[in-house]
Motif scaffolding. Structure first.
Motif, short mmCIF file in Angstrom:
data_model
loop_
_atom_site.label_atom_id
_atom_site.label_comp_id
_atom_site.label_asym_id
_atom_site.label_seq_id
_atom_site.Cartn_x
_atom_site.Cartn_y
_atom_site.Cartn_z
N THR A 32 14.96 -54.04 -90.18
CA THR A 32 14.17 -53.12 -89.35
C THR A 32 14.15 -51.70 -89.92
OG1 THR A 32 16.08 -52.61 -87.94
CG2 THR A 32 14.67 -54.45 -87.27
N GLU A 33 14.71 -51.52 -91.13
CA GLU A 33 14.78 -50.21 -91.78
C GLU A 33 15.45 -49.18 -90.87
OE1 GLU A 33 10.70 -49.45 -92.93
OE2 GLU A 33 10.97 -50.61 -94.77
N MET A 34 16.52 -49.60 -90.22
CA MET A 34 17.27 -48.73 -89.33
C MET A 34 18.00 -47.66 -90.13
SD MET A 34 20.18 -49.99 -86.58
CE MET A 34 19.15 -51.37 -86.04
N ILE A 35 17.99 -46.44 -89.62
CA ILE A 35 18.78 -45.38 -90.23
C ILE A 35 20.02 -45.14 -89.38
CG2 ILE A 35 16.76 -44.30 -91.27
CD1 ILE A 35 17.06 -42.09 -89.07
N SER A 36 21.04 -44.54 -89.99
CA SER A 36 22.23 -44.15 -89.26
C SER A 36 22.44 -42.66 -89.39
CB SER A 36 23.46 -44.89 -89.81
OG SER A 36 24.65 -44.40 -89.21
N VAL A 37 22.64 -41.99 -88.27
CA VAL A 37 22.99 -40.57 -88.31
C VAL A 37 24.45 -40.45 -87.89
CG1 VAL A 37 20.64 -39.80 -87.85
CG2 VAL A 37 22.18 -40.17 -85.94
N LEU A 38 25.14 -39.49 -88.49
CA LEU A 38 26.57 -39.33 -88.29
C LEU A 38 26.88 -38.08 -87.49
CD1 LEU A 38 27.89 -40.24 -91.87
CD2 LEU A 38 27.44 -41.75 -89.93
N VAL A 39 27.89 -38.20 -86.62
CA VAL A 39 28.34 -37.08 -85.81
C VAL A 39 29.85 -36.96 -85.93
CG1 VAL A 39 26.42 -37.20 -84.17
CG2 VAL A 39 28.48 -38.55 -83.75
N ASP A 40 30.36 -35.75 -85.80
CA ASP A 40 31.81 -35.59 -85.89
C ASP A 40 32.45 -35.69 -84.51
OD1 ASP A 40 31.50 -33.06 -84.66
OD2 ASP A 40 31.42 -32.03 -86.60
N THR A 54 28.69 -40.89 -78.06
CA THR A 54 28.29 -40.76 -79.47
C THR A 54 26.77 -40.77 -79.62
OG1 THR A 54 30.36 -41.73 -80.28
CG2 THR A 54 28.46 -41.86 -81.75
N ALA A 55 26.09 -41.62 -78.86
CA ALA A 55 24.63 -41.69 -78.95
C ALA A 55 24.01 -40.36 -78.55
CB ALA A 55 24.09 -42.82 -78.08
N HIS A 56 24.50 -39.76 -77.47
CA HIS A 56 23.96 -38.48 -77.00
C HIS A 56 24.31 -37.36 -77.96
CE1 HIS A 56 22.15 -35.74 -74.29
NE2 HIS A 56 23.26 -35.23 -73.79
N ALA A 57 25.44 -37.47 -78.65
CA ALA A 57 25.87 -36.43 -79.58
C ALA A 57 24.86 -36.24 -80.71
CB ALA A 57 27.24 -36.78 -80.16
N ALA A 58 24.09 -37.27 -81.02
CA ALA A 58 23.07 -37.12 -82.05
C ALA A 58 22.06 -36.04 -81.67
CB ALA A 58 22.35 -38.45 -82.29
N LEU A 59 21.73 -35.96 -80.38
CA LEU A 59 20.79 -34.95 -79.90
C LEU A 59 21.47 -33.60 -79.71
CD1 LEU A 59 18.70 -36.89 -77.21
CD2 LEU A 59 18.06 -36.36 -79.58
N THR A 60 22.62 -33.59 -79.04
CA THR A 60 23.25 -32.31 -78.69
C THR A 60 23.76 -31.57 -79.91
OG1 THR A 60 25.35 -33.45 -78.23
CG2 THR A 60 23.86 -33.08 -76.36
N SER A 61 24.10 -32.30 -80.97
CA SER A 61 24.61 -31.66 -82.18
C SER A 61 23.52 -31.33 -83.19
CB SER A 61 25.64 -32.57 -82.86
OG SER A 61 25.01 -33.71 -83.43
N GLY A 62 22.31 -31.85 -82.96
CA GLY A 62 21.24 -31.65 -83.91
C GLY A 62 21.25 -32.61 -85.07
N ALA A 63 22.10 -33.64 -85.01
CA ALA A 63 22.11 -34.64 -86.09
C ALA A 63 20.81 -35.43 -86.11
CB ALA A 63 23.30 -35.59 -85.91
N TYR A 64 20.20 -35.57 -84.93
CA TYR A 64 18.88 -36.19 -84.84
C TYR A 64 17.96 -35.23 -84.09
CZ TYR A 64 15.08 -39.47 -84.14
OH TYR A 64 13.84 -40.07 -84.16
N VAL A 65 16.88 -34.83 -84.74
CA VAL A 65 15.92 -33.90 -84.14
C VAL A 65 14.61 -34.65 -83.92
CG1 VAL A 65 14.67 -31.74 -84.41
CG2 VAL A 65 17.00 -31.96 -85.34
N PRO A 66 14.24 -34.91 -82.67
CA PRO A 66 12.99 -35.63 -82.40
C PRO A 66 11.78 -34.86 -82.88
CG PRO A 66 14.42 -35.56 -80.46
CD PRO A 66 14.99 -34.60 -81.44
N ALA A 67 10.77 -35.59 -83.28
CA ALA A 67 9.50 -34.98 -83.65
C ALA A 67 8.80 -34.48 -82.38
CB ALA A 67 8.63 -35.98 -84.38
N THR A 68 7.86 -33.61 -82.54
CA THR A 68 7.08 -33.12 -81.41
C THR A 68 6.42 -34.29 -80.68
OG1 THR A 68 6.63 -31.06 -82.56
CG2 THR A 68 5.21 -31.59 -80.69
N GLY A 69 6.69 -34.38 -79.38
CA GLY A 69 6.10 -35.44 -78.57
C GLY A 69 6.83 -36.77 -78.62
N GLU A 70 7.87 -36.88 -79.43
CA GLU A 70 8.60 -38.15 -79.53
C GLU A 70 9.39 -38.41 -78.25
OE1 GLU A 70 12.04 -40.23 -82.39
OE2 GLU A 70 11.28 -38.23 -82.83
N ARG A 71 9.23 -39.61 -77.70
CA ARG A 71 9.98 -39.99 -76.49
C ARG A 71 11.23 -40.75 -76.91
NH1 ARG A 71 7.10 -42.83 -71.81
NH2 ARG A 71 8.53 -41.58 -70.57
#
Length: 305
Positions: free
Chosen positions: A239-247, A272-289
């Motif tokens: 599925t071409e899944m990516i992994s983002v890392l958080v401390d 850990t899943a929410h940490a991707a957003l709160t830490s900026g490890a994952y930044v949604p694109a404009t309009g991304e749900r």
């Protein structure tokens, strides 16, 4: 390879035995509250499907089931065994949180604590399964487990008819991410989120195959697989899944923010899943749900006050 058809079959099999967990909407971010599931984690879905499918095939012995776990899969195995009326024996590391060990006893499982991490408990459980003839229920690297876990993804499709783009999923052994990816195939993508101290999927993707990784950190009790599951890895590649890392600090902060902002209490693995957003490890694109899948709540909330 687990398919959407496998996930739909699992949904029929476990219907009426699992909870349909709700979605909380907060602006552009959505939370799938899977920590409200029986036994306090998504694992109840996969383990019920594993045990019920084995029973249907005539593969469930009177000796019952054996599982190795950091805690959550063991709780699910105990719950599933109680549902079908067979004994359960669960091997957990000595580092397993006391709240999980105590809950295992309440569910009627025989609990054996051995080793400092999941891999050691797993080795001991396999020896015992061979000796007793009990059905070994892998915590994540099993097709029936993965299909059952994926039913959470099917619920999202029903609960969010307007659609969504991305689901952030915490990864340990990969069984949840693989199941949700199968359920959502062609409709939304799964992004894996891992703590830096136990990043089994990121290491496998970098190496081109599953490899052993060191295991440490605040979320290692639930995400501390030494090696990503073969099936989980194959699903990630397919599925071409990516992994983002958080401390660890990002995980701790995300867990506290879930409490302070929403009065949601989850374990570090789920945060850990929410940490991707709160830490900026994952930044949604404009309009991304984006959906954050909060997968478990077997934790001591005393440090959230």
């Amino acid at each position: 390879m687990t398919t959407s058809d496998d996930v739909h079959a699992a949904a029929e099999r476990i219907a009426g035995r699992v909870r349909r967990t709700p979605v909380l909407r907060d602006g552009a971010t959505l939370f799938k509250l899977e920590y409200l599931q029986h036994t306090g984690s998504f694992k109840a879905r996969g383990m019920l499907n594993r045990v019920l499918a084995a029973a249907h095939r005539g593969e469930l012995p009177a000796a019952g089931v054996i599982a190795a776990s950091g805690g959550n899969a063991g709780l699910a195995a105990a719950y599933a065994a109680r549902e079908v009326g067979v004994p359960a024996e669960v091997y957990v590391p000595v580092t397993a949180p006391p709240v999980k060990v105590a809950k295992l006893g309440k569910l009627g499982a025989r609990v054996v604590q051995t080793g400092n991490e999941y891999a050691e408990a797993y080795a001991a459980a396999m020896v015992q399964a061979e000796a007793t003839g009990a059905l070994y229920c892998h915590a994540y690297d099993d097709a029936d487990m993965i299909a059952g876990n994926g039913t959470a993804g099917l619920e999202l499709l029903d609960e969010l008819p307007g659609g969504f783009d991305t689901v952030l999923v915490a990864v340990g052994g990969g069984g949840l991410a693989a199941g949700v990816a199968a359920a959502l195939h062609g409709q939304a993508r799964v992004v894996a989120v891992e703590p830096r101290g136990c990043a089994s999927l990121a290491a496998a993707l970098a190496a081109g195959e599953p490899v052993d990784v060191p295991v440490s950190g605040v979320a290692s009790d639930s995400l501390g697989a030494r090696r990503i599951g073969t099936l989980g890895y194959e699903a990630a590649v397919r599925t071409e899944m990516i992994s983002v890392l958080v401390d660890d600090q990002a995980v701790v902060d995300a867990r506290r923010r879930l409490w302070e902002d929403y009065r949601i209490v989850v374990e570090h693995g789920a945060a850990t899943a929410h940490a991707a957003l709160t830490s900026g490890a994952y930044v949604p694109a404009t309009g991304e749900r984006v959906v954050v899948l909060l997968c478990g709540a077997n934790t001591n909330p005393a440090d959230l006050g």
